[in-house]
Design a protein around this motif. Sequence first.
Motif, PDB file in Angstrom:
ATOM      1  N   ASN A 165       0.827  -1.212   0.000  1.00  0.00           N
ATOM      2  CA  ASN A 165       0.000   0.000   0.000  1.00  0.00           C
ATOM      3  C   ASN A 165       0.860   1.260   0.000  1.00  0.00           C
ATOM      4  O   ASN A 165       0.545   2.250  -0.659  1.00  0.00           O
ATOM      5  N   LEU A 166       1.974   1.204   0.732  1.00  0.00           N
ATOM      6  CA  LEU A 166       2.845   2.375   0.833  1.00  0.00           C
ATOM      7  C   LEU A 166       3.738   2.560  -0.391  1.00  0.00           C
ATOM      8  O   LEU A 166       4.491   3.529  -0.466  1.00  0.00           O
ATOM      9  N   MET A 167       3.649   1.648  -1.342  1.00  0.00           N
ATOM     10  CA  MET A 167       4.299   1.876  -2.637  1.00  0.00           C
ATOM     11  C   MET A 167       3.551   2.924  -3.450  1.00  0.00           C
ATOM     12  O   MET A 167       4.102   3.496  -4.399  1.00  0.00           O
ATOM     13  N   ASP A 168       2.283   3.173  -3.115  1.00  0.00           N
ATOM     14  CA  ASP A 168       1.466   4.115  -3.866  1.00  0.00           C
ATOM     15  C   ASP A 168       1.827   5.552  -3.503  1.00  0.00           C
ATOM     16  O   ASP A 168       1.824   5.935  -2.332  1.00  0.00           O
ATOM     17  N   ALA A 169       2.129   6.353  -4.520  1.00  0.00           N
ATOM     18  CA  ALA A 169       2.573   7.729  -4.290  1.00  0.00           C
ATOM     19  C   ALA A 169       1.485   8.574  -3.643  1.00  0.00           C
ATOM     20  O   ALA A 169       1.782   9.473  -2.841  1.00  0.00           O
ATOM     21  N   ASN A 170       0.220   8.324  -3.967  1.00  0.00           N
ATOM     22  CA  ASN A 170      -0.869   9.096  -3.367  1.00  0.00           C
ATOM     23  C   ASN A 170      -0.944   8.863  -1.860  1.00  0.00           C
ATOM     24  O   ASN A 170      -1.139   9.798  -1.084  1.00  0.00           O
ATOM     25  N   ILE A 171      -0.801   7.609  -1.450  1.00  0.00           N
ATOM     26  CA  ILE A 171      -0.843   7.296  -0.023  1.00  0.00           C
ATOM     27  C   ILE A 171       0.349   7.929   0.689  1.00  0.00           C
ATOM     28  O   ILE A 171       0.196   8.516   1.773  1.00  0.00           O
ATOM     29  N   ARG A 172       1.537   7.810   0.114  1.00  0.00           N
ATOM     30  CA  ARG A 172       2.717   8.374   0.777  1.00  0.00           C
ATOM     31  C   ARG A 172       2.598   9.890   0.910  1.00  0.00           C
ATOM     32  O   ARG A 172       2.972  10.470   1.939  1.00  0.00           O
ATOM     33  N   ARG A 173       2.080  10.541  -0.126  1.00  0.00           N
ATOM     34  CA  ARG A 173       1.951  11.998  -0.083  1.00  0.00           C
ATOM     35  C   ARG A 173       0.956  12.417   0.991  1.00  0.00           C
ATOM     36  O   ARG A 173       1.210  13.342   1.775  1.00  0.00           O
ATOM     37  N   MET A 174      -0.209  11.753   1.041  1.00  0.00           N
ATOM     38  CA  MET A 174      -1.184  12.096   2.067  1.00  0.00           C
ATOM     39  C   MET A 174      -0.655  11.788   3.464  1.00  0.00           C
ATOM     40  O   MET A 174      -0.841  12.555   4.406  1.00  0.00           O
ATOM     41  N   SER A 175       0.032  10.653   3.607  1.00  0.00           N
ATOM     42  CA  SER A 175       0.521  10.229   4.919  1.00  0.00           C
ATOM     43  C   SER A 175       1.530  11.206   5.491  1.00  0.00           C
ATOM     44  O   SER A 175       1.636  11.361   6.713  1.00  0.00           O
ATOM     45  N   ALA A 176       2.304  11.862   4.624  1.00  0.00           N
ATOM     46  CA  ALA A 176       3.295  12.839   5.091  1.00  0.00           C
ATOM     47  C   ALA A 176       2.645  14.163   5.469  1.00  0.00           C
ATOM     48  O   ALA A 176       3.248  14.952   6.205  1.00  0.00           O
ATOM     49  N   ASP A 177       1.433  14.403   4.998  1.00  0.00           N
ATOM     50  CA  ASP A 177       0.817  15.718   5.162  1.00  0.00           C
ATOM     51  C   ASP A 177      -0.360  15.736   6.114  1.00  0.00           C
ATOM     52  O   ASP A 177      -0.741  16.804   6.607  1.00  0.00           O
ATOM     53  N   VAL A 178      -0.973  14.559   6.368  1.00  0.00           N
ATOM     54  CA  VAL A 178      -2.204  14.496   7.159  1.00  0.00           C
ATOM     55  C   VAL A 178      -2.068  13.415   8.227  1.00  0.00           C
ATOM     56  O   VAL A 178      -1.807  12.251   7.900  1.00  0.00           O
ATOM     57  N   PRO A 179      -2.246  13.741   9.512  1.00  0.00           N
ATOM     58  CA  PRO A 179      -2.231  12.699  10.544  1.00  0.00           C
ATOM     59  C   PRO A 179      -3.376  11.715  10.331  1.00  0.00           C
ATOM     60  O   PRO A 179      -4.449  12.083   9.833  1.00  0.00           O
ATOM     61  N   GLN A 180      -3.140  10.471  10.718  1.00  0.00           N
ATOM     62  CA  GLN A 180      -4.150   9.438  10.539  1.00  0.00           C
ATOM     63  C   GLN A 180      -4.552   8.813  11.873  1.00  0.00           C
ATOM     64  O   GLN A 180      -3.758   8.770  12.810  1.00  0.00           O
ATOM     65  N   ILE A 181      -5.774   8.320  11.904  1.00  0.00           N
ATOM     66  CA  ILE A 181      -6.261   7.508  13.011  1.00  0.00           C
ATOM     67  C   ILE A 181      -6.717   6.190  12.399  1.00  0.00           C
ATOM     68  O   ILE A 181      -7.645   6.165  11.589  1.00  0.00           O
ATOM     69  N   TRP A 182      -6.050   5.114  12.767  1.00  0.00           N
ATOM     70  CA  TRP A 182      -6.351   3.800  12.190  1.00  0.00           C
ATOM     71  C   TRP A 182      -7.193   2.961  13.145  1.00  0.00           C
ATOM     72  O   TRP A 182      -7.022   3.008  14.365  1.00  0.00           O
ATOM     73  N   GLN A 183      -8.092   2.153  12.564  1.00  0.00           N
ATOM     74  CA  GLN A 183      -8.686   1.035  13.277  1.00  0.00           C
ATOM     75  C   GLN A 183      -8.668  -0.161  12.342  1.00  0.00           C
ATOM     76  O   GLN A 183      -8.234  -0.041  11.186  1.00  0.00           O
ATOM     77  N   TRP A 184      -9.084  -1.322  12.833  1.00  0.00           N
ATOM     78  CA  TRP A 184      -9.029  -2.499  11.972  1.00  0.00           C
ATOM     79  C   TRP A 184     -10.368  -3.207  11.952  1.00  0.00           C
ATOM     80  O   TRP A 184     -11.276  -2.910  12.713  1.00  0.00           O
ATOM     81  N   ASP A 185     -10.473  -4.149  11.009  1.00  0.00           N
ATOM     82  CA  ASP A 185     -11.662  -4.986  10.931  1.00  0.00           C
ATOM     83  C   ASP A 185     -11.201  -6.415  10.633  1.00  0.00           C
ATOM     84  O   ASP A 185     -10.288  -6.906  11.281  1.00  0.00           O
ATOM     85  N   ASP A 186     -11.761  -7.065   9.628  1.00  0.00           N
ATOM     86  CA  ASP A 186     -11.448  -8.478   9.408  1.00  0.00           C
ATOM     87  C   ASP A 186     -10.329  -8.733   8.415  1.00  0.00           C
ATOM     88  O   ASP A 186      -9.521  -9.648   8.589  1.00  0.00           O
ATOM     89  N   HIS A 187     -10.215  -7.925   7.357  1.00  0.00           N
ATOM     90  CA  HIS A 187      -9.295  -8.262   6.267  1.00  0.00           C
ATOM     91  C   HIS A 187      -7.832  -8.041   6.623  1.00  0.00           C
ATOM     92  O   HIS A 187      -6.955  -8.445   5.860  1.00  0.00           O
ATOM     93  N   GLU A 188      -7.566  -7.437   7.763  1.00  0.00           N
ATOM     94  CA  GLU A 188      -6.195  -7.422   8.252  1.00  0.00           C
ATOM     95  C   GLU A 188      -5.719  -8.848   8.562  1.00  0.00           C
ATOM     96  O   GLU A 188      -4.522  -9.102   8.656  1.00  0.00           O
ATOM     97  N   VAL A 189      -6.686  -9.783   8.722  1.00  0.00           N
ATOM     98  CA  VAL A 189      -6.370 -11.206   8.963  1.00  0.00           C
ATOM     99  C   VAL A 189      -6.929 -12.035   7.809  1.00  0.00           C
ATOM    100  O   VAL A 189      -6.204 -12.496   6.936  1.00  0.00           O
ATOM    101  N   THR A 190      -8.238 -12.242   7.795  1.00  0.00           N
ATOM    102  CA  THR A 190      -8.913 -12.961   6.714  1.00  0.00           C
ATOM    103  C   THR A 190     -10.397 -12.650   6.793  1.00  0.00           C
ATOM    104  O   THR A 190     -10.897 -12.231   7.853  1.00  0.00           O
ATOM    105  N   ASN A 191     -11.120 -12.866   5.726  1.00  0.00           N
ATOM    106  CA  ASN A 191     -12.502 -12.436   5.628  1.00  0.00           C
ATOM    107  C   ASN A 191     -13.380 -13.019   6.733  1.00  0.00           C
ATOM    108  O   ASN A 191     -13.413 -14.235   6.961  1.00  0.00           O
ATOM    109  N   ASN A 192     -14.097 -12.099   7.439  1.00  0.00           N
ATOM    110  CA  ASN A 192     -15.120 -12.490   8.418  1.00  0.00           C
ATOM    111  C   ASN A 192     -14.594 -13.391   9.540  1.00  0.00           C
ATOM    112  O   ASN A 192     -15.335 -14.224  10.059  1.00  0.00           O
ATOM    113  N   TYR A 193     -13.353 -13.221   9.929  1.00  0.00           N
ATOM    114  CA  TYR A 193     -12.829 -14.153  10.931  1.00  0.00           C
ATOM    115  C   TYR A 193     -13.436 -13.895  12.314  1.00  0.00           C
ATOM    116  O   TYR A 193     -13.723 -12.764  12.705  1.00  0.00           O
TER     117      TYR A 193
END
Length: 531
Positions: free
Chosen positions: A232-260
């Motif tokens: 994901n961080l290979m994408d220039a749009n994500i890197r540009r936004m990440s350097a300029d805007v603070p983020q608040i992350w949360q997670w759901d299922d696909h960080e592991v596998t669908n509907n786990y």
Amino acid sequence: MDRRRFLHASALLGGASLLTPHGAHAQAPAVITRDAMRPQMPHGIQSGDPIADGAIVWTRSDRPARLWLEWSTTASFANLQRVRGPHLLEDSDFTGRVDLRGLPPGQEIFYRVLLQDLRNERVMSEPMAGHLRLPPAIGGKGLRDVRFAWSGDTCGQGWGINEQWGGMKIYEQIRRINPDFFLHSGDTIYADSPIPAEIKLPDGSTWRNVVTEQTSKVAETLDEFRGRYRYNLMDANIRRMSADVPQIWQWDDHEVTNNYSDAKDLSADARYTEKNIPLLVGRATKAFHEYAPMRRFGDAESERVYRHLPQGPLLDVFVIDMRSYRGPNSANLQTEENAASVFLGRPQIAWLLEGLKRSRAVWKVIASDMPISLHVNDGKDAEGRDRWEAVANGDDGAPRGRELEIARLLGEIKRHRIHNIVWLTADVHYTAAHFFDPAKARHTDFLPFWEFVSGPLHAGGFGPNKVDATFGMQVVYQKAPGTPNAAPAVGTQFFGQVDIDARTRAMTVTLKDLDGNALFAKTLAPQRGSA
């Protein structure tokens, strides 16, 4: 077909009938330059979890290094402060962060990250510059408008970085609105969705992805989970936004596998050689916490995701976790709260209620990784009944199953007269505005409130989903592609923008599309209450 049924079909078919994978792109031989002799930050920098006097700054090195950070309240870096950060080593995939504290509330913070080569401490990287804006302190002087954005679901269903199309363009749209922060509402990666080199589109054209070894299959090893974040961080749009805007992350299922959940069974999924869900959860959790620009908790629960992030007198953000404490996905029809019906869990609900009661901010945003009353199906149980992934159970009557927890939470909010609560979520891969009206509900013991849905950021478009009537949810607006797994190029990628006016205290929520066009807006006037 909704997103989860599509994913289930994809798993059974190995994805062969839905995607057209080809071999990975060959990597060109590296050219060694003078700059390459210095430590590099190939995945950029990120900031996150902003509060009045602090924020997280994150990076990843390409070799063993020490992180150094310089910051100032001016772009010229006059009167800069320098902070020595941690060693970035193999055990963290060379990631690391600094929890900057003691910052001046409400200020623009300009920072730059440098890496010191541990093999030759005289060698430093080129600096990489970033920016963030801190919220004002509660009770402090001055009050300003608040603006933030939210959405979820990145790189799902095989839709990866198509550089010919411009990459993950929605992140650039978010950066351009100049938000105080961006809330990623979960599914920060799709560990269970291989990214093929090509996908044939319905119009006969071809979507071409950048591919890597780690994204060519479902994630099972720690390196494969980490590789999803690196991708994901290979994408220039994500890197540009990440350097300029603070983020608040949360997670759901696909960080592991669908509907786990505790009911997840991978025994029939030929894509996985590792069938052990707890082991996959462990590896996925480590990778998430290595890459999320998130403030860590103490040793008692170091992997905790739910947290409170005060954003000044106008806004409190309560990030909840609907994934880590749930019981098994089931028919969700229990008539009393027990281990099978648990969703948030009593400790988290107690924490949330106490935080809402204590809050003196005008608006209280509950950042939720799943919607409350949309049908989110997870196949069938052993008795042939529908099994449910979210809160709703397809039964429009009195609360049962996981709805019991939500009913208790909403009832306590009403009992303590806590007003101006807004729920923000993603997950279902379309955008919508929902009004919960006790006058039209089967269960009426709650105050009216709004829930806004947005997403996906860069994944297949789905929906709309059916509605459960237990809590009187009214669909005020929705936009969905109408066909399953619509490509990002179709335009049904969405994010939400929230503006709070410092003078009137009104909150305006605007649902936007891939091009930044406003699709729907709702202005909410603050109500008076005991909190």
